[in-house]
Design a protein around this motif. Structure first.
Motif, PDB file in Angstrom:
ATOM      1  N   THR A  24       0.835  -1.202   0.000  1.00  0.00           N
ATOM      2  CA  THR A  24       0.000   0.000   0.000  1.00  0.00           C
ATOM      3  C   THR A  24       0.867   1.248   0.000  1.00  0.00           C
ATOM      4  O   THR A  24       2.019   1.234   0.431  1.00  0.00           O
ATOM      5  CB  THR A  24      -0.918   0.058   1.237  1.00  0.00           C
ATOM      6  OG1 THR A  24      -0.118   0.085   2.410  1.00  0.00           O
ATOM      7  CG2 THR A  24      -1.870  -1.110   1.270  1.00  0.00           C
ATOM      8  N   GLN A  25       0.279   2.326  -0.517  1.00  0.00           N
ATOM      9  CA  GLN A  25       0.883   3.645  -0.450  1.00  0.00           C
ATOM     10  C   GLN A  25      -0.230   4.612  -0.092  1.00  0.00           C
ATOM     11  O   GLN A  25      -1.264   4.651  -0.758  1.00  0.00           O
ATOM     12  CB  GLN A  25       1.519   4.032  -1.783  1.00  0.00           C
ATOM     13  CG  GLN A  25       2.110   5.423  -1.768  1.00  0.00           C
ATOM     14  CD  GLN A  25       2.661   5.842  -3.126  1.00  0.00           C
ATOM     15  OE1 GLN A  25       2.402   5.209  -4.135  1.00  0.00           O
ATOM     16  NE2 GLN A  25       3.412   6.912  -3.124  1.00  0.00           N
ATOM     17  N   GLY A  29      -5.984   9.043  -0.092  1.00  0.00           N
ATOM     18  CA  GLY A  29      -6.652   7.747  -0.159  1.00  0.00           C
ATOM     19  C   GLY A  29      -5.549   6.703  -0.055  1.00  0.00           C
ATOM     20  O   GLY A  29      -4.482   6.979   0.484  1.00  0.00           O
ATOM     21  N   ILE A  30      -5.777   5.525  -0.610  1.00  0.00           N
ATOM     22  CA  ILE A  30      -4.762   4.471  -0.560  1.00  0.00           C
ATOM     23  C   ILE A  30      -4.613   3.860  -1.950  1.00  0.00           C
ATOM     24  O   ILE A  30      -5.609   3.542  -2.605  1.00  0.00           O
ATOM     25  CB  ILE A  30      -5.139   3.357   0.434  1.00  0.00           C
ATOM     26  CG1 ILE A  30      -5.285   3.929   1.840  1.00  0.00           C
ATOM     27  CG2 ILE A  30      -4.097   2.244   0.430  1.00  0.00           C
ATOM     28  CD1 ILE A  30      -5.792   2.929   2.858  1.00  0.00           C
ATOM     29  N   ILE A  31      -3.367   3.704  -2.388  1.00  0.00           N
ATOM     30  CA  ILE A  31      -3.080   2.974  -3.617  1.00  0.00           C
ATOM     31  C   ILE A  31      -2.607   1.591  -3.206  1.00  0.00           C
ATOM     32  O   ILE A  31      -1.682   1.453  -2.399  1.00  0.00           O
ATOM     33  CB  ILE A  31      -2.005   3.672  -4.458  1.00  0.00           C
ATOM     34  CG1 ILE A  31      -2.537   5.007  -4.977  1.00  0.00           C
ATOM     35  CG2 ILE A  31      -1.570   2.775  -5.622  1.00  0.00           C
ATOM     36  CD1 ILE A  31      -1.534   5.821  -5.748  1.00  0.00           C
ATOM     37  N   LYS A  47      -3.038  -2.031  -9.984  1.00  0.00           N
ATOM     38  CA  LYS A  47      -2.938  -0.812  -9.179  1.00  0.00           C
ATOM     39  C   LYS A  47      -4.368  -0.357  -8.928  1.00  0.00           C
ATOM     40  O   LYS A  47      -5.117  -0.077  -9.860  1.00  0.00           O
ATOM     41  CB  LYS A  47      -2.167   0.283  -9.902  1.00  0.00           C
ATOM     42  CG  LYS A  47      -1.963   1.514  -9.023  1.00  0.00           C
ATOM     43  CD  LYS A  47      -1.433   2.731  -9.757  1.00  0.00           C
ATOM     44  CE  LYS A  47      -0.164   2.508 -10.493  1.00  0.00           C
ATOM     45  NZ  LYS A  47       0.348   3.758 -11.115  1.00  0.00           N
ATOM     46  N   VAL A  48      -4.760  -0.331  -7.653  1.00  0.00           N
ATOM     47  CA  VAL A  48      -6.134  -0.015  -7.267  1.00  0.00           C
ATOM     48  C   VAL A  48      -6.113   1.197  -6.335  1.00  0.00           C
ATOM     49  O   VAL A  48      -5.316   1.250  -5.400  1.00  0.00           O
ATOM     50  CB  VAL A  48      -6.789  -1.222  -6.555  1.00  0.00           C
ATOM     51  CG1 VAL A  48      -8.179  -0.871  -6.070  1.00  0.00           C
ATOM     52  CG2 VAL A  48      -6.815  -2.438  -7.481  1.00  0.00           C
ATOM     53  N   PHE A  49      -6.989   2.134  -6.605  1.00  0.00           N
ATOM     54  CA  PHE A  49      -7.097   3.324  -5.763  1.00  0.00           C
ATOM     55  C   PHE A  49      -8.364   3.253  -4.932  1.00  0.00           C
ATOM     56  O   PHE A  49      -9.460   3.024  -5.458  1.00  0.00           O
ATOM     57  CB  PHE A  49      -7.116   4.601  -6.605  1.00  0.00           C
ATOM     58  CG  PHE A  49      -7.284   5.845  -5.790  1.00  0.00           C
ATOM     59  CD1 PHE A  49      -6.255   6.308  -4.983  1.00  0.00           C
ATOM     60  CD2 PHE A  49      -8.470   6.553  -5.810  1.00  0.00           C
ATOM     61  CE1 PHE A  49      -6.401   7.448  -4.206  1.00  0.00           C
ATOM     62  CE2 PHE A  49      -8.637   7.699  -5.043  1.00  0.00           C
ATOM     63  CZ  PHE A  49      -7.600   8.144  -4.246  1.00  0.00           C
ATOM     64  N   GLN A  57     -16.806   6.105  -2.085  1.00  0.00           N
ATOM     65  CA  GLN A  57     -16.621   5.460  -3.382  1.00  0.00           C
ATOM     66  C   GLN A  57     -15.885   4.149  -3.176  1.00  0.00           C
ATOM     67  O   GLN A  57     -15.048   4.021  -2.290  1.00  0.00           O
ATOM     68  CB  GLN A  57     -15.810   6.356  -4.323  1.00  0.00           C
ATOM     69  CG  GLN A  57     -16.496   7.662  -4.655  1.00  0.00           C
ATOM     70  CD  GLN A  57     -15.628   8.530  -5.557  1.00  0.00           C
ATOM     71  OE1 GLN A  57     -14.566   8.128  -5.994  1.00  0.00           O
ATOM     72  NE2 GLN A  57     -16.099   9.732  -5.827  1.00  0.00           N
ATOM     73  N   GLY A  58     -16.181   3.184  -4.018  1.00  0.00           N
ATOM     74  CA  GLY A  58     -15.507   1.899  -3.929  1.00  0.00           C
ATOM     75  C   GLY A  58     -14.136   1.945  -4.575  1.00  0.00           C
ATOM     76  O   GLY A  58     -13.733   2.960  -5.137  1.00  0.00           O
TER      77      GLY A  58
END
Length: 77
Positions: A24-25, A29-31, A47-49, A57-58
């Motif tokens: 995670t980063q 929010g979180i990447i 890569k999911v935000f 938001q999902g």
């Protein structure tokens, strides 16, 4: 939660969709960088935000790399 997004963007159907490892980063929010097994021998990196909770938001798929193996290192892209 992003399987359908990946299948649509990559134009493929995955019989298997198992997260193997992730990193995670924290940003606004979180990447998440996620190594996902999509067949017996094929892996993809996603890569999911995930936005902040108050934005309601999902998770959103923002990038992916195909043709990976289980041994490929999970690196930022």
């Amino acid at each position: 939660q992003v399987k359908l997004q990946f299948e649509s963007q990559a134009n493929m159907n995955c019989g298997v969709f198992t997260a193997i490892v992730y990193e995670t980063q924290v940003v606004a929010g979180i990447i998440y960088l996620i190594k996902v097994q999509v067949s017996d021998t094929e892996y993809v990196h996603l890569k999911v935000f995930q936005s902040l909770p108050y934005e309601n938001q999902g998770p959103r798929l923002v990038g992916f790399q195909t043709g990976k193996t289980r041994d490929d290192p999970l690196t930022y892209f």
